[in-house]
Motif scaffolding. Structure first.
Motif, short mmCIF file in Angstrom:
data_model
loop_
_atom_site.label_atom_id
_atom_site.label_comp_id
_atom_site.label_asym_id
_atom_site.label_seq_id
_atom_site.Cartn_x
_atom_site.Cartn_y
_atom_site.Cartn_z
N GLY A 1 2.43 -2.48 16.34
CA GLY A 1 1.40 -2.93 15.40
C GLY A 1 0.00 -2.61 15.84
O GLY A 1 -0.96 -3.27 15.42
N GLU A 2 -0.17 -1.56 16.68
CA GLU A 2 -1.48 -1.25 17.24
C GLU A 2 -1.97 0.14 16.84
O GLU A 2 -2.79 0.75 17.53
N ALA A 3 -1.47 0.67 15.72
CA ALA A 3 -1.94 1.97 15.23
C ALA A 3 -2.42 1.81 13.80
O ALA A 3 -1.96 0.93 13.06
N TYR A 4 -3.35 2.68 13.41
CA TYR A 4 -4.03 2.53 12.12
C TYR A 4 -4.08 3.85 11.37
O TYR A 4 -4.17 4.93 11.97
N MET A 5 -4.04 3.76 10.04
CA MET A 5 -4.26 4.93 9.20
C MET A 5 -5.76 5.08 9.01
O MET A 5 -6.44 4.19 8.49
N CYS A 6 -6.29 6.22 9.42
CA CYS A 6 -7.73 6.44 9.37
C CYS A 6 -8.14 7.15 8.09
O CYS A 6 -7.29 7.60 7.32
N ASP A 7 -9.45 7.24 7.85
CA ASP A 7 -9.92 7.73 6.55
C ASP A 7 -9.74 9.23 6.36
O ASP A 7 -9.90 9.74 5.25
N ASP A 8 -9.37 9.95 7.43
CA ASP A 8 -9.05 11.37 7.28
C ASP A 8 -7.55 11.61 7.09
O ASP A 8 -7.10 12.75 7.05
N GLY A 9 -6.78 10.50 7.01
CA GLY A 9 -5.35 10.60 6.77
C GLY A 9 -4.51 10.71 8.03
O GLY A 9 -3.28 10.86 7.95
N TYR A 10 -5.12 10.59 9.22
CA TYR A 10 -4.39 10.71 10.48
C TYR A 10 -4.23 9.35 11.14
O TYR A 10 -5.12 8.49 11.05
#
Length: 225
Positions: free
Chosen positions: A109-118
């Motif tokens: 639960g420590e990863a995120y979808m960023c605004d560039d799609g990665y």
């Protein structure tokens, strides 16, 4: 009896209501901070100056600062990355440790979808020495490549402890590996499509591919831009 039950329900509901209000306030604050940060980036401010400004304005924690730094980009940066994304490739060079660590982080639960799609994590490489977890993640990536009908070669940092052992294990499940002392430079100068989530590599590589998008479950950050 009915009045006492009603009072008890109200007493229980009050802390819950306060918690919901605090969460909404947190989401709004981070969303506002992200909006301002992106605005400053789009206006040409450096990342350091923009982040310093929003940190001071919104009293961001270290984790919140890192979340914005890793996950928010200017419109020009996003456009540059999107223009490089390619479907015309047969072989993919995999930024092995970076993607494996993001998969591990996502499972926690420590990863995120960023605004560039990665997909990016906030662990800053803290799982690099977890051999079994890294190998399991590389195996998953290899399975993704097979499902895409692509040939994958994992590029691993030769300077990381046990990387040679990991490369041998990867070969056991049919994966190809390259050990390099300069992974970033190797990927940036490669002619093949590159799968990475490192922002510098994405900006400088000739062709890139986003193989983790929509394939692993990650958090949505407390912001929208």
């Amino acid at each position: 009896m009915g009045e006492k039950a009603g009072e008890k329900e109200r007493s229980l509901a009050s802390p819950l209501k306060r918690a919901e209000t605090q969460l909404t306030s947190l989401e709004n604050r981070l969303s506002d901070a992200a909006y301002d940060y992106k605005f400053l980036l789009n206006r040409g401010y450096s990342r350091d100056l923009a982040l310093q400004a929003v940190t001071s304005r919104y009293l961001l924690s270290e984790k919140e600062r890192l979340l914005l730094y890793r996950c928010i980009h200017s419109d020009i940066e996003i456009e540059t990355i999107k223009k490089k994304e390619s479907q015309d490739y047969r072989e993919i060079l995999i930024d092995g440790f970076n993607l494996a660590i993001s998969i591990i982080s996502a499972s926690l639960g420590e990863a995120y979808m960023c605004d560039d799609g990665y997909i990016r994590d906030l662990g800053m490489g803290r799982f690099k020495k977890e051999k079994e977890m890294i190998v399991a993640s590389l195996k998953l990536i290899n399975e993704i490549c097979i499902s895409m009908g692509k040939l994958c070669t994992f590029v691993l940092d030769a300077q990381i402890s046990k990387s040679g052992d990991m490369a041998k294990t990867v070969k056991l499940f049919g994966g190809s590996t390259i050990l390099s002392k300069t992974v970033d430079s190797f990927l940036i100068n490669a002619e093949s499509a590159v799968a990475s989530n490192d922002f510098v590599i994405l900006m400088k590589a000739k062709r890139i591919v986003n193989i983790l998008q929509n394939r692993i479950k990650v958090n949505s950050p407390f912001f929208s831009c």
